[in-house]
Design a protein around this motif. Structure first.
Motif, PDB file in Angstrom:
ATOM      1  N   ARG A  70      43.190  47.405  46.943  1.00 28.98           N
ATOM      2  CA  ARG A  70      43.830  46.654  48.017  1.00 28.98           C
ATOM      3  C   ARG A  70      42.813  45.605  48.448  1.00 28.98           C
ATOM      4  N   GLN A  71      43.205  44.332  48.479  1.00 25.80           N
ATOM      5  CA  GLN A  71      42.293  43.228  48.758  1.00 25.80           C
ATOM      6  C   GLN A  71      42.685  42.528  50.053  1.00 25.80           C
TER       7      GLN A  71
ATOM      8  N   SER B 119      42.949  36.915  42.122  1.00 26.57           N
ATOM      9  CA  SER B 119      43.024  38.334  42.479  1.00 26.57           C
ATOM     10  C   SER B 119      41.898  39.065  41.758  1.00 26.57           C
TER      11      SER B 119
ATOM     12  N   SER C 209      47.582  34.537  45.788  1.00 24.48           N
ATOM     13  CA  SER C 209      48.093  35.675  45.039  1.00 24.48           C
ATOM     14  C   SER C 209      48.832  36.627  45.972  1.00 24.48           C
ATOM     15  N   ASP C 210      49.940  37.168  45.488  1.00 24.61           N
ATOM     16  CA  ASP C 210      50.667  38.182  46.256  1.00 24.61           C
ATOM     17  C   ASP C 210      49.894  39.500  46.311  1.00 24.61           C
ATOM     18  N   GLU C 211      48.895  39.648  45.449  1.00 25.92           N
ATOM     19  CA  GLU C 211      48.090  40.876  45.405  1.00 25.92           C
ATOM     20  C   GLU C 211      46.969  40.877  46.434  1.00 25.92           C
TER      21      GLU C 211
ATOM     22  N   ARG D  80      42.144  43.366  41.422  1.00 25.73           N
ATOM     23  CA  ARG D  80      43.567  43.711  41.480  1.00 25.73           C
ATOM     24  C   ARG D  80      43.815  45.217  41.400  1.00 25.73           C
ATOM     25  N   HIS D  81      42.800  45.999  41.049  1.00 29.53           N
ATOM     26  CA  HIS D  81      42.921  47.456  41.056  1.00 29.53           C
ATOM     27  C   HIS D  81      42.729  48.028  42.468  1.00 29.53           C
TER      28      HIS D  81
END
Length: 191
Positions: free
Chosen positions: A87-88, A81, A99-101, A84-85
């Motif tokens: 939206r990916q 991720s 990754s769930d992110e 992570r700051h």
């Protein structure tokens, strides 16, 4: 409406990476880094920004788009991720993200970008790669090119393979640094 911004480092001969995705030749030290980090802090990988004490507030971009090869660069190093700051979104039809992110999408990138542009928020950053940029060329509203004083000779082009279709952009700003890096910003001319 939100903008799609293609913000990327590029060699003088038009490559965003070497033939096997290498990008370690790009200059990451020099007087250009302070300006880039100040103006584009949201495009720094989260862990790097935290290590350097650089605040990221999602005011410039709040969403990042990547092709699989761009996303996969960090996987051998355990980076699942990278932003992570933000939206990916990773465009892939054959790989699962770890990754769930991070959102994986097999949808047509043009349709996804058009939906994203209709949402509220800051700009959408097209991180790479060249094939995804070629697919999204008609949707790019702003180009920010960090031209590096390097010749690669071969590699991944800024815009992968696309048919001849001239599209006009206006230069809206350029900053040349002593390091030899030149950051130029262009806006699309819409009819």
């Amino acid at each position: 409406m939100r903008e799609l911004v293609y913000y990327v480092a590029v060699s003088l001969d038009g490559f965003i990476a070497g033939p096997h995705g290498e990008f370690d030749a790009f200059l990451v030290e020099g007087d250009h880094m302070d300006g880039i980090n100040a103006d584009w802090a949201d495009t720094i990988p989260t862990a790097v920004a935290e290590h350097l004490g650089i605040a990221q507030n999602r005011s410039v971009v709040d969403t990042v788009l990547m092709g699989w090869n761009t996303y996969a660069v960090g996987l051998p190093h355990g980076v699942v991720s990278p932003y992570r700051h933000l939206r990916q979104l990773v465009f892939t039809g054959s790989h699962a993200v770890e990754s769930d992110e991070v959102e994986a999408s097999a949808e047509n990138p043009v349709e996804v970008v058009r939906r994203l542009k209709a949402e509220e928020g800051a700009a959408i950053w097209l991180c790479g790669g060249g094939a995804l940029a070629a697919t999204l060329a008609g949707e790019i509203d702003r180009l920010v090119l960090k031209r590096q004083p390097l010749l690669f000779g071969s590699g991944i082009p800024l815009f992968g393979s696309r048919p001849y279709a001239p599209e006009r952009f206006d230069e809206v700003g350029t900053t040349a640094y002593r390091s030899g890096v030149v950051v130029s910003e262009f806006e699309r001319i819409r009819d």
